[in-house]
Design a protein around this motif. Structure first.
Motif, short mmCIF file in Angstrom:
data_model
loop_
_atom_site.label_atom_id
_atom_site.label_comp_id
_atom_site.label_asym_id
_atom_site.label_seq_id
_atom_site.Cartn_x
_atom_site.Cartn_y
_atom_site.Cartn_z
N ALA A 1 0.67 -1.03 -0.13
CA ALA A 1 -0.03 -0.16 0.03
C ALA A 1 0.74 1.07 0.09
O ALA A 1 0.18 2.53 -0.10
CB ALA A 1 -0.94 0.04 1.13
N ARG A 2 2.16 1.23 0.29
CA ARG A 2 3.09 2.35 0.35
C ARG A 2 3.99 2.21 -0.94
O ARG A 2 5.05 2.90 -0.72
CB ARG A 2 3.75 2.29 1.48
CG ARG A 2 2.86 2.30 2.84
CD ARG A 2 3.52 2.65 3.95
NE ARG A 2 3.76 4.53 3.98
CZ ARG A 2 4.69 4.77 4.74
NH1 ARG A 2 5.07 4.27 5.73
NH2 ARG A 2 4.91 6.28 4.65
N ASP A 3 3.79 1.58 -2.09
CA ASP A 3 4.56 1.67 -3.22
C ASP A 3 5.80 0.88 -3.00
O ASP A 3 6.80 1.42 -3.60
CB ASP A 3 4.62 2.87 -3.61
CG ASP A 3 4.65 3.00 -5.33
OD1 ASP A 3 4.70 1.89 -5.95
OD2 ASP A 3 4.35 3.87 -5.91
N THR A 4 5.93 -0.22 -1.97
CA THR A 4 7.01 -0.99 -1.99
C THR A 4 6.80 -2.27 -3.12
O THR A 4 5.86 -2.34 -3.37
CB THR A 4 7.45 -1.37 -0.81
OG1 THR A 4 6.44 -2.26 -0.25
CG2 THR A 4 7.49 -0.39 0.33
N LEU A 5 8.08 -2.68 -3.43
CA LEU A 5 8.09 -3.57 -4.49
C LEU A 5 9.41 -4.51 -4.34
O LEU A 5 10.41 -4.13 -3.55
CB LEU A 5 7.93 -3.14 -5.90
CG LEU A 5 8.74 -2.42 -6.26
CD1 LEU A 5 9.16 -2.29 -7.65
CD2 LEU A 5 8.67 -0.87 -5.99
N VAL A 6 9.37 -5.40 -5.16
CA VAL A 6 10.60 -6.23 -5.20
C VAL A 6 11.10 -6.19 -6.66
O VAL A 6 10.39 -6.53 -7.51
CB VAL A 6 10.35 -7.83 -4.61
CG1 VAL A 6 11.82 -8.66 -5.26
CG2 VAL A 6 9.85 -7.95 -3.31
N ASN A 7 12.37 -5.55 -6.81
CA ASN A 7 12.92 -5.57 -7.93
C ASN A 7 13.81 -6.77 -8.24
O ASN A 7 14.02 -7.51 -7.24
CB ASN A 7 13.85 -4.37 -8.07
CG ASN A 7 12.98 -3.31 -8.67
OD1 ASN A 7 12.48 -3.14 -9.83
ND2 ASN A 7 12.97 -1.96 -8.10
N VAL A 8 14.17 -7.02 -9.48
CA VAL A 8 14.99 -8.27 -9.85
C VAL A 8 16.33 -7.67 -10.37
O VAL A 8 16.26 -7.05 -11.42
CB VAL A 8 14.52 -9.35 -10.78
CG1 VAL A 8 15.40 -10.23 -11.22
CG2 VAL A 8 13.05 -10.09 -9.96
#
Length: 460
Positions: free
Chosen positions: A276-283
């Motif tokens: 909900a806070r625009d966190t993510l997992v990049n590769v």
């Protein structure tokens, strides 16, 4: 020197398309040409001028080769994008602008298809910021698209295809909040099959793999050798990260700045990412998952700057420290750690210098929020335009427990993309930032952070 000496980098950000010629020995840009990345209105939907970019790249490649020699080509582009091709390799549909709100009109239907955040590391984002949402919407609104569609390729590999005739997708682009990839398993998610694309998504390759060599036609138009190698290509934020992956010992973080500001934490503290806070997992370019958080900082900078050119002076700085002028989140409310908030000024700036310094501090405070959310630890390297913003660097250095390093490259993405060939970890410059008055800046930051969690301002 073993390997190519001069690497041409196709570098397409959301705002501009660039061609940079990078010296492999120093990672410095020898030459750069830029073209605005304008969005065409349609029909059938807002889309990018791919043919205009292609002509620009060919012309610039010819000039670079005539003046300096081009030994290899690499590609980096913004994420949240793919190109759809028919069986002949022509466009099956124009490339959708990810800021178009069409996918929002079928949000509930798409939500029923997409895998959980825990599986993909992709937060649910508005508009077409989830690539899977774009594909779902386009296949629904264009009834003939499914029959025409033969190949889905990530955006860097579209330019690779135009150069070499080879099809691929790269794992950094697939891992960029697409909903289409599982970063922990390194394979496509169930959504690919659910959209009927399992046989049409081009094979996944690592960014540094050689995609192929130039077609006869491209070699003829540019004067380059037909044996010129082309790398598979890389997502732009991961291009900024790649030099540091090769040269730094974790923990560290990289902040890639441009239209998007992306904070990527390597080897940081374990955190429970909040979608909900625009966190993510990049590769990353090696295929490893990287906790990340982001906001649309470059867009926010342009919005608030609004043509101002004043440089803040000592009086402007003192006014901010003593008077409480703040820019509150979010200027672009649809993304970032304060999604849904409409931010603005706590009071009207008295001078343009005050406005510009408050804007720089706001961007640094938003970056600090992102770094914290991603579990950042160790030094922070800042890449891109904000690495030349003194106010931004001053505030960020006051807040980070370890060092902040401003990288010297004009386009950090280009150096990272060139390293797909150069393959070594030497850094092109970098200046450690010493904050001007850590205590005063931290006091301002505490007040901003408290206000950011409690107030809604009006944007003026």
């Amino acid at each position: 020197m073993i390997g190519p000496r001069h690497i041409a980098v196709i570098d397409v950000g959301k705002t501009n398309a660039k061609l940079a010629l990078v010296d492999a020995g120093t990672l410095r840009e020898i030459a750069v040409e830029i073209r605005p990345n304008k969005v065409l209105p349609g029909p059938p939907w807002p889309h990018f001028d791919l043919n205009g970019h292609w002509s620009f790249f060919l012309d610039a490649l010819s000039r670079f080769h005539a003046a300096h020699g081009v030994d290899a080509i690499s590609v980096t582009t913004h994420g949240a994008s793919a190109v759809l091709l028919d069986a002949n390799g022509d466009l099956a549909a124009p490339m959708l602008d990810y800021e178009h709100d069409g996918p929002d009109t079928v949000r509930a239907a798409y939500d029923a298809l997409r895998p959980d955040f825990a599986v993909t590391g992709s937060p649910r984002l508005p508009m077409g910021l989830n690539l899977g949402a774009q594909l779902h919407w386009m296949l629904g609104v264009d009834p003939g698209l499914d029959a025409r569609l033969a190949h889905v390729i990530a955006y860097p590999q579209y330019w690779g295809f135009r150069l070499t005739g080879e099809f691929a997708t790269d794992t950094t682009s697939l891992g960029c909040h697409t909903d289409l990839w599982e970063p922990w398993t390194g394979r496509p998610s169930a959504l690919v099959e659910r959209l009927g694309l399992a046989q049409r998504l081009a094979p996944a390759r690592h960014a540094a793999d050689i995609l192929g060599t130039l077609t006869t036609e491209v070699a003829r138009k540019t004067g380059l050798s037909p044996q010129t190698p082309v790398a598979t290509g890389i997502h732009d934020s991961n291009a900024s990260l790649y030099p540091h992956i090769l040269s730094r010992t974790p923990p560290f973080s990289v902040v890639s700045t441009g239209t998007w500001v992306v904070a990527m934490a390597v080897g940081g503290a374990p955190v429970a990412l909040d979608p909900a806070r625009d966190t993510l997992v990049n590769v990353d370019a090696l295929g490893n998952p990287v906790p990340s958080a982001r906001f649309m900082g470059g867009r926010e900078y342009d919005t608030i700057r609004s043509g101002r050119i004043a440089a803040p002076d000592a009086g402007d700085r003192q006014a901010l420290l003593s008077g409480g002028l703040r820019l509150s989140p979010s200027v672009v409310p649809g993304s970032g750690p304060f999604q849904g908030r409409s931010g603005g000024w706590s009071c009207t700036p008295e001078t343009d210098g005050q406005a510009m310094l408050a804007l720089s501090w706001y961007l640094a405070l938003m970056t600090e929020e992102c770094l914290t959310l991603a579990g950042a630890a160790g030094p922070v390297a800042v890449e891109g335009p904000f690495a030349r913003n003194a106010g931004y660097l001053d505030m960020l250095a006051a807040l980070r427990p370890d060092s902040v390093i401003a990288m010297g490259s004009a386009t950090g993405t280009s150096a990272g993309a060139a390293l797909l060939f150069a393959g070594r970890g030497e850094q092109a410059g970098g200046t450690r930032i010493t904050p001007s008055d850590k205590a005063a800046l931290r006091e301002y930051a505490v007040e901003w952070q408290q206000a950011a969690r409690s107030e809604t301002a009006s944007l003026v």
